[in-house]
Design an enzyme around this catalytic site. Structure first.
Site: not given
Ligand code: SAH
Length: 389
Positions: A112, A125, A132, A136, A139, A194-195, A226, A250, A326, A369
């Site tokens: 997406e 975005c 991924c 984390c 996420c 993804g990273e 990011s 974070h 979220n 996000c």
């Molecule tokens: N892997 C990369 C990019 C993907 S996520 C990274 O870690 O930066 C993009 C952003 O959204 C990151 O800061 C991630 O930590 C955040 N994110 C992921 N899941 C989320 C959620 N459920 N609520 C809020 N932010 C979230």
């Protein structure tokens, strides 16, 4: 109460969906790669510039459209090459104007891409992997596990598709190239699934195209990568294309970060922040990077945590984005209360930081996000998951 509504448009599918092509897909070739391709087929390298412009500035997907290329070369190109984007399965528009495209990739996966319009900019975005591997805890992409890296063409195709959809003039009237004043997509953030630094080569090739004057011509300031902090790759990124950075921190200390961003056990905060400082050293043009901080109730959101964060980031050229968590089904976290987030922000502000609370966009279409590709309705096209090691 705000009622949210969206348009859900399922697009007609074509027969190319699962066809494996043997032709060379030129969509993801940056200028250097494109020049090498033309040299290899016995043509002059300047053709690379012409073809890049057709593909990325005019949204061409057929060599027959390339009227300043000789008939013979157009024929030769269509015999051996193609411009093949992923299939768009659906386009959804949220009540706040956010648009999400669901695309089908070869091999049965989906990704997406989200466009977020704001008053003074339009941000796309972009995803870099299917799923991924970083795991984390907060996420939802992580919960799907890791499947595979996107190719450079699958990454740049997200910009190509959005650009064609949002700027149909470029296609209809070749020559209406968007300059920096009338661009619809003004910024790209690699913050989708993804990273990006774990798919380094393909991401860098796609970034080359984003920055390339003969393609999208975005400035480095307007392309943001990011990352959760793959330290060695940050050093390489600086050499290759030093775009803007957002760091998914974070947490204000290793103890908390180890629990919510497992990559921290490999590259702890001190190493990560040193790498960020190095990324900026010796370049006065780069102003600052962004620290992303997801607000998780009772985990990282106390006043003590805010003060700790302020002292951790002292002397670093950064601004802080506080992201309300979220929630998604079966997630073990709750979002901090708005009052707590505001207090956290005030502490950072008083300590001299620019701290903003990120507005959640496109919530009604799961475009926020960490919510990408979480709900593919057609199970036959659901993302295939291969759990990471
Ligand atoms: N892997 C990369 C990019 C993907 S996520 C990274 O870690 O930066 C993009 C952003 O959204 C990151 O800061 C991630 O930590 C955040 N994110 C992921 N899941 C989320 C959620 N459920 N609520 C809020 N932010 C979230």
């Amino acid at each position: 109460m705000v009622f949210l509504c969206y348009i859900y448009k399922v697009l007609p599918m074509t027969s190319s969906l699962n066809k494996v092509s043997e032709k060379t897909n030129l969509l993801g070739y940056d200028l250097a790669h494109m020049k090498a391709f033309f040299t290899k087929i016995g043509e002059k390298p300047f053709r690379a510039v012409q073809v890049l412009k057709w593909i990325h500035q005019f949204g061409a997907d057929d060599f027959s459209q390339m009227t300043n290329v000789s008939q013979d070369l157009r024929k030769k190109l269509s015999d051996i090459a193609e411009i093949r984007p992923p299939e768009i399965i659906a386009e959804q528009k949220a009540s706040d104007g956010t648009i999400k495209w669901l695309m089908h990739l070869e091999g049965g996966n989906s990704i997406e891409t989200v466009f977020i319009p704001e008053d003074n900019r339009g941000t796309l975005c972009v995803s870099s992997q299917v799923g991924c591997a970083l795991d984390c805890g907060f996420c939802s992409t992580a919960k799907q596990g890791f499947n595979r890296n996107l190719t450079s063409s699958e990454i740049i195709a997200q910009l190509w598709v959005a650009n064609r959809a949002l700027n149909p003039l470029a296609q209809a009237e070749h020559g209406k190239v968007q300059d920096s004043k009338n661009r619809v997509i003004t910024n790209v953030v690699l913050m989708g699934m993804g990273e990006p630094l774990l798919n380094f080569d393909n991401v860098v090739e796609a970034i080359h195209l984003m920055l390339e004057d003969h393609a999208y011509g975005l400035s480095k300031r307007r392309v943001t990568l990011s990352t959760a902090g793959v330290v060695p790759a940050l050093k390489r990124l600086r050499e290759e294309c030093d775009v803007s950075l957002a760091i998914s921190l974070h947490a204000p200390n290793d103890e908390i970060r180890n629990k919510i961003v497992p990559l921290n056990k490999k590259y702890p905060i001190k190493e990560l922040l040193e790498a960020c400082q190095h990324y900026f050293s010796g370049d006065t043009k780069k102003k600052q990077f962004t620290i992303e901080y997801v607000m998780l109730a009772g985990i990282n959101d106390s006043e003590k945590n805010a003060r700790e964060l302020a002292s951790l980031l002292k002397k670093l050229p950064c601004k802080i984005n506080l992201i309300p968590f979220n929630p998604f089904p079966n997630s073990e976290f709750d979002c901090s209360k708005m009052q707590t987030i505001n207090r956290f922000k005030d502490i950072l502000y008083k300590a001299g930081y620019v701290a903003v609370i990120r507005k959640t966009r496109g919530e009604d279409i799961d475009a926020a996000c960490g919510q990408l590709a979480g709900k593919v309705k057609d199970k036959s096209r659901r993302i295939k998951i291969v759990k990471a090691e």
